[in-house]
Design a protein around this motif. Structure first.
Motif, PDB file in Angstrom:
ATOM      1  N   ILE A 212      24.328   7.083  21.627  1.00 52.41           N
ATOM      2  CA  ILE A 212      24.380   5.706  22.125  1.00 52.41           C
ATOM      3  C   ILE A 212      23.187   5.400  23.022  1.00 52.41           C
ATOM      4  N   THR A 213      22.724   6.380  23.788  1.00 57.69           N
ATOM      5  CA  THR A 213      21.596   6.137  24.692  1.00 57.69           C
ATOM      6  C   THR A 213      20.239   6.274  24.002  1.00 57.69           C
ATOM      7  N   ASP A 214      20.230   6.734  22.761  1.00 51.16           N
ATOM      8  CA  ASP A 214      18.988   6.862  22.002  1.00 51.16           C
ATOM      9  C   ASP A 214      18.499   5.477  21.576  1.00 51.16           C
ATOM     10  N   PRO A 215      17.296   5.074  22.007  1.00 48.07           N
ATOM     11  CA  PRO A 215      16.792   3.739  21.650  1.00 48.07           C
ATOM     12  C   PRO A 215      16.630   3.511  20.148  1.00 48.07           C
ATOM     13  N   ARG A 216      16.552   4.586  19.369  1.00 46.29           N
ATOM     14  CA  ARG A 216      16.415   4.436  17.912  1.00 46.29           C
ATOM     15  C   ARG A 216      17.745   4.114  17.245  1.00 46.29           C
ATOM     16  N   HIS A 217      18.842   4.347  17.960  1.00 49.26           N
ATOM     17  CA  HIS A 217      20.178   4.090  17.413  1.00 49.26           C
ATOM     18  C   HIS A 217      20.511   2.606  17.554  1.00 49.26           C
ATOM     19  N   ILE A 218      20.935   1.990  16.481  1.00 48.41           N
ATOM     20  CA  ILE A 218      21.341   0.586  16.520  1.00 48.41           C
ATOM     21  C   ILE A 218      22.775   0.538  17.023  1.00 48.41           C
ATOM     22  N   LEU A 219      22.951  -0.155  18.154  1.00 48.11           N
ATOM     23  CA  LEU A 219      24.273  -0.246  18.756  1.00 48.11           C
ATOM     24  C   LEU A 219      25.213  -1.082  17.907  1.00 48.11           C
ATOM     25  N   CYS A 220      26.444  -0.624  17.801  1.00 47.38           N
ATOM     26  CA  CYS A 220      27.474  -1.417  17.143  1.00 47.38           C
ATOM     27  C   CYS A 220      28.569  -1.710  18.179  1.00 47.38           C
ATOM     28  N   ARG A 221      29.437  -2.603  17.840  1.00 45.32           N
ATOM     29  CA  ARG A 221      30.525  -2.991  18.743  1.00 45.32           C
ATOM     30  C   ARG A 221      31.341  -1.766  19.171  1.00 45.32           C
ATOM     31  N   GLU A 222      31.613  -0.877  18.240  1.00 43.30           N
ATOM     32  CA  GLU A 222      32.400   0.318  18.536  1.00 43.30           C
ATOM     33  C   GLU A 222      31.713   1.185  19.600  1.00 43.30           C
ATOM     34  N   ASP A 223      30.386   1.303  19.540  1.00 47.42           N
ATOM     35  CA  ASP A 223      29.646   2.064  20.551  1.00 47.42           C
ATOM     36  C   ASP A 223      29.865   1.470  21.939  1.00 47.42           C
ATOM     37  N   MET A 224      29.740   0.158  22.019  1.00 45.76           N
ATOM     38  CA  MET A 224      29.870  -0.523  23.307  1.00 45.76           C
ATOM     39  C   MET A 224      31.275  -0.378  23.863  1.00 45.76           C
ATOM     40  N   LEU A 225      32.265  -0.566  23.005  1.00 47.75           N
ATOM     41  CA  LEU A 225      33.648  -0.403  23.451  1.00 47.75           C
ATOM     42  C   LEU A 225      33.926   1.035  23.869  1.00 47.75           C
ATOM     43  N   TRP A 226      33.345   1.991  23.159  1.00 52.77           N
ATOM     44  CA  TRP A 226      33.541   3.399  23.493  1.00 52.77           C
ATOM     45  C   TRP A 226      33.027   3.686  24.906  1.00 52.77           C
ATOM     46  N   VAL A 227      31.831   3.184  25.241  1.00 54.01           N
ATOM     47  CA  VAL A 227      31.261   3.419  26.573  1.00 54.01           C
ATOM     48  C   VAL A 227      32.115   2.745  27.642  1.00 54.01           C
ATOM     49  N   LEU A 228      32.514   1.503  27.412  1.00 53.01           N
ATOM     50  CA  LEU A 228      33.334   0.808  28.401  1.00 53.01           C
ATOM     51  C   LEU A 228      34.653   1.550  28.630  1.00 53.01           C
ATOM     52  N   HIS A 229      35.256   2.020  27.565  1.00 57.96           N
ATOM     53  CA  HIS A 229      36.497   2.790  27.697  1.00 57.96           C
ATOM     54  C   HIS A 229      36.240   4.123  28.404  1.00 57.96           C
TER      55      HIS A 229
END
Length: 102
Positions: free
Chosen positions: A18-35
């Motif tokens: 998720i912190t890799d700038p080459r990785h395209i963030l998806c909604r699931e990634d964002m929710l995973w971090v918030l959780h």
């Protein structure tokens, strides 16, 4: 900086992705971090307890900003992804190793 070292290999790999700038963030990634952050706060993560009060407030500010960006996200774009990624990283401050420790 205090940090948690109790990550499972799966959690560490997910954070790194998720912190890799080459990785395209998806909604699931964002929710995973918030959780993840919410869970660590609820558990009273020792690394967070070692942060200064101003830093804890910054973490909370970035947590809220990331949540609002997620809610208002219509399409994915590199600039918006980087803004969200930066907010997510700041929200996890103290819970993950800093970039200069890798």
């Amino acid at each position: 900086m205090p940090e948690s070292r109790t990550h499972s290999p799966e959690t560490a790999a997910r954070i790194k992705q998720i912190t890799d700038p080459r990785h395209i963030l998806c909604r699931e990634d964002m929710l995973w971090v918030l959780h993840y952050v919410q869970q660590k706060v609820a558990q009273g993560e020792p690394a967070l307890l070692e942060l200064s009060k101003p830093r804890i407030l910054q973490n909370f500010q970035y947590f809220g900003e990331a949540a609002l960006l997620l809610l208002s996200r219509i399409t994915s774009g590199q600039a918006q992804d980087e803004q969200i990624r930066a907010c997510l990283q700041e929200a996890m401050h103290g819970l993950i190793p800093s970039d200069d420790e890798d």
